[in-house]
Scaffold this motif. Structure first.
Motif, PDB file in Angstrom:
ATOM      1  N   LEU A  13     -32.159  13.512  38.890  1.00 47.89           N
ATOM      2  CA  LEU A  13     -31.901  14.910  38.587  1.00 47.89           C
ATOM      3  C   LEU A  13     -33.052  15.563  37.829  1.00 47.89           C
ATOM      4  N   SER A  14     -33.617  14.884  36.858  1.00 50.82           N
ATOM      5  CA  SER A  14     -34.727  15.471  36.091  1.00 50.82           C
ATOM      6  C   SER A  14     -35.911  15.789  36.983  1.00 50.82           C
ATOM      7  N   LYS A  15     -36.244  14.887  37.897  1.00 50.20           N
ATOM      8  CA  LYS A  15     -37.360  15.123  38.821  1.00 50.20           C
ATOM      9  C   LYS A  15     -37.059  16.287  39.750  1.00 50.20           C
ATOM     10  N   LEU A  16     -35.819  16.362  40.210  1.00 46.45           N
ATOM     11  CA  LEU A  16     -35.442  17.462  41.100  1.00 46.45           C
ATOM     12  C   LEU A  16     -35.492  18.807  40.371  1.00 46.45           C
ATOM     13  N   LEU A  17     -35.029  18.829  39.123  1.00 46.49           N
ATOM     14  CA  LEU A  17     -35.083  20.066  38.354  1.00 46.49           C
ATOM     15  C   LEU A  17     -36.523  20.504  38.097  1.00 46.49           C
ATOM     16  N   LYS A  18     -37.408  19.546  37.939  1.00 43.02           N
ATOM     17  CA  LYS A  18     -38.824  19.879  37.766  1.00 43.02           C
ATOM     18  C   LYS A  18     -39.354  20.572  39.031  1.00 43.02           C
ATOM     19  N   LYS A  19     -38.958  20.065  40.201  1.00 43.69           N
ATOM     20  CA  LYS A  19     -39.356  20.707  41.454  1.00 43.69           C
ATOM     21  C   LYS A  19     -38.809  22.127  41.540  1.00 43.69           C
ATOM     22  N   VAL A  20     -37.549  22.293  41.128  1.00 47.98           N
ATOM     23  CA  VAL A  20     -36.924  23.617  41.175  1.00 47.98           C
ATOM     24  C   VAL A  20     -37.643  24.570  40.228  1.00 47.98           C
ATOM     25  N   ARG A  21     -38.021  24.082  39.043  1.00 49.03           N
ATOM     26  CA  ARG A  21     -38.768  24.921  38.096  1.00 49.03           C
ATOM     27  C   ARG A  21     -40.084  25.403  38.686  1.00 49.03           C
TER      28      ARG A  21
END
Length: 98
Positions: A13-21
């Motif tokens: 999830l943290s990696k995915l949220l970084k992509k979304v950011r």
């Protein structure tokens, strides 16, 4: 658009949220069926602006005011400065204990 399974989303999830950011969208699949999409907030939206303010506050670059400004705040006369603003800034920097 990045596509991930529910398990991958939970584990990363943290990696995915970084992509979304950084502006990417993420499609989440449950047994190869799309069930959700993570998208960045639209620029200029209230939520995006609030997130920027929170980040600036967290970094110590911003301190939000408390309370309201007096009604005559914008019509008050400006204080008269003595000396140069540049000199005052340079003096303040020299006196600072960094």
């Amino acid at each position: 658009m990045t596509t991930v399974s529910v398990t991958e989303a939970k584990n990363n999830l943290s990696k995915l949220l970084k992509k979304v950011r950084h502006g990417q969208s993420v499609l989440i699949l449950d047994r190869n069926m799309p069930v959700a999409r993570l998208e960045p907030l639209p620029p200029g939206s209230k939520e995006a602006d609030e997130a920027k303010l929170i980040e600036l506050e967290r970094q110590g670059l911003l301190k939000r005011g408390k309370g309201k400004l007096p009604k005559d705040f914008w019509t008050r006369p400006r204080p008269k400065l003595k000396g140069s603003a540049v000199e005052a800034l340079l003096q303040e920097r020299q006196e600072a204990r960094w």
